[in-house]
Structure formats: C-alpha cells, structure tokens
Design a protein around this motif. Structure first.
Motif, PDB file in Angstrom:
ATOM      1  N   GLU A  28       0.862  -1.184   0.000  1.00 22.23           N
ATOM      2  CA  GLU A  28       0.000   0.000   0.000  1.00 22.23           C
ATOM      3  C   GLU A  28       0.898   1.235   0.000  1.00 22.23           C
ATOM      4  N   LYS A  29       0.444   2.291  -0.664  1.00 19.71           N
ATOM      5  CA  LYS A  29       1.260   3.496  -0.799  1.00 19.71           C
ATOM      6  C   LYS A  29       1.755   4.044   0.543  1.00 19.71           C
ATOM      7  N   ASP A  30       0.856   4.141   1.540  1.00 17.75           N
ATOM      8  CA  ASP A  30       1.296   4.723   2.816  1.00 17.75           C
ATOM      9  C   ASP A  30       2.303   3.822   3.533  1.00 17.75           C
ATOM     10  N   ILE A  31       2.182   2.511   3.358  1.00 18.26           N
ATOM     11  CA  ILE A  31       3.152   1.596   3.980  1.00 18.26           C
ATOM     12  C   ILE A  31       4.504   1.718   3.261  1.00 18.26           C
ATOM     13  N   LEU A  32       4.448   1.879   1.942  1.00 22.26           N
ATOM     14  CA  LEU A  32       5.700   2.055   1.180  1.00 22.26           C
ATOM     15  C   LEU A  32       6.430   3.321   1.636  1.00 22.26           C
ATOM     16  N   ASP A  33       5.650   4.372   1.915  1.00 22.16           N
ATOM     17  CA  ASP A  33       6.259   5.615   2.401  1.00 22.16           C
ATOM     18  C   ASP A  33       6.974   5.386   3.731  1.00 22.16           C
ATOM     19  N   ILE A  34       6.319   4.640   4.618  1.00 20.99           N
ATOM     20  CA  ILE A  34       6.920   4.326   5.927  1.00 20.99           C
ATOM     21  C   ILE A  34       8.201   3.512   5.721  1.00 20.99           C
TER      22      ILE A  34
END
Ligand SMILES: [Zn+2]
Ligand SMILES: [Zn+2]
Length: 198
Positions: free
Chosen positions: A48-54
């Motif tokens: 997921e995009k937000d997990i990739l950011d993390i």
C-alpha cells in the motif's frame, strides 16, 4: 497496491543491510526482494502506498549502525505481484564500485558469548556477527558475499548454517560467521622452547 524501487550506495555491504531490509519489509508485510550489486543495494517492494512511504522513511532512519549511506533514491511504479520477500543473489555490475567497511572490533553481544562457558563459541578467537568482525581484511571482491572472501574455504557447519539462514538470528547473513567446528583455528607451537628447557 503499488510498487517501489530503492537504490542505495555507500558503506552498505557487510554491515547487515540486507538482513535489516528483510526484517523491515517482513515487519511491514511488504513483498519483493533485496540484493547487493557492485553498484550498491537494490530493493523492490509491493505494498500500500502509505506503507511504502513508511518503509522508505525507515530505510533511512533505522539503517544499521555500521552503514553509511552516500546516495539514496526511491521511485514508485506499478506493483510487480511478488508473493514473498527474498534476499536475492548478488550481482556484479561492470565498472561499479562500493566502499568497503573496515574491520569492526568485537561487539558487546559477542564479548558476552566469548566468556560464557555454556556458549558454543566460548573462547573461540574468531567470534563475530552482523555487527562486528572482519570485513576489509577478508574481502577479495565485491559484491560482498562469503564466496568472495577468504572465508570461502570454510564451509559452514550445521549450527552456523542455521544461524546464517535464520532471519531472527543476529548472525543472519553475517558473511564471516564461524565457530571452532567449522572456522579458522589458531594455535601456538612451542618449537625451540623445548630445547631451551623453559
Ligand atoms: Zn558481534
Ligand atoms: Zn560452525
């Protein structure tokens, strides 16, 4: 679902970077791979995009203590459909080069084992782990992997092999891992001392 590709250069080999990425990715439930090349460390993940950011943020913030990042680039792309996270085989890139970690003196964990009579490395002089041990003096070529070090001639015993392949072990992917059963040995010969009647 989206994909991300990360390229990192600097002192990122022989310092526990791949195990760190492996553990971070599995903790965040991301699928993909990490590998060493002679141009650095390459990572590709789906999530997921937000997990990739993390993930990208933590790669920088929580990088292993012995690493030193020179360049860091991350780009997003369509997901590739990976089903697991793997440490892939290292790759040579013509003309590319990465700085090599110096040898690192014994860490507190290894020091404790060295003097623990119940530890299987009790008094083993070449004890080491992902956070300490020889690097520069054993490396013959990069990317840094055991077959390209002077440890190539010391096949791992089953106990060391188990530590080397266990992602939860602090010797996971520690290239110089060794013990008294499988590793280098050192001894002192008295030689002429006998004749001198010491
Ligand atoms: Zn250590
Ligand atoms: Zn061993």
């Amino acid at each position: 679902m989206q994909g991300a590709r990360v390229h990192i250069t600097g002192i990122v080999q022989g310092v526990g970077f791949r195990p760190f990425v492996y553990n971070l990715a599995t903790r965040l439930d991301l699928k993909g791979w990490v590998k060493n090349t002679s141009a650095g460390v390459e990572i590709e993940v789906d999530g997921e995009k937000d997990i990739l950011d993390i993930f990208v943020q933590k790669l920088r913030d929580e990088a292993p203590a012995l690493s030193s990042i020179d360049e860091f680039s991350a780009s997003f792309r369509p997901a590739s459909g990976f089903s697991s996270f793997d440490i892939r085989h290292s790759e040579s890139v013509d003309g590319a080069f990465q700085p090599i970690s110096p040898d690192v003196s014994i860490c507190p964990d290894c020091l404790r084992e060295l003097f623990d009579p119940s530890d299987r490395r009790y008094h083993y002089p070449f004890i080491n782990c992902t956070n300490c041990g020889p690097r520069f003096t054993i490396i013959k070529d990069i990317p840094y992997d055991r077959p390209k070090t002077t440890m190539a001639g010391f096949p791992l015993c089953p106990d060391c092999e188990r530590e080397y392949t266990d992602p939860t072990n602090r010797r996971f992917h520690a290239q110089p891992v060794a013990c008294a059963v499988c590793g280098p040995k050192v001894w002192l010969e008295s030689g002429t001392l006998k004749e001198r009647k010491f």
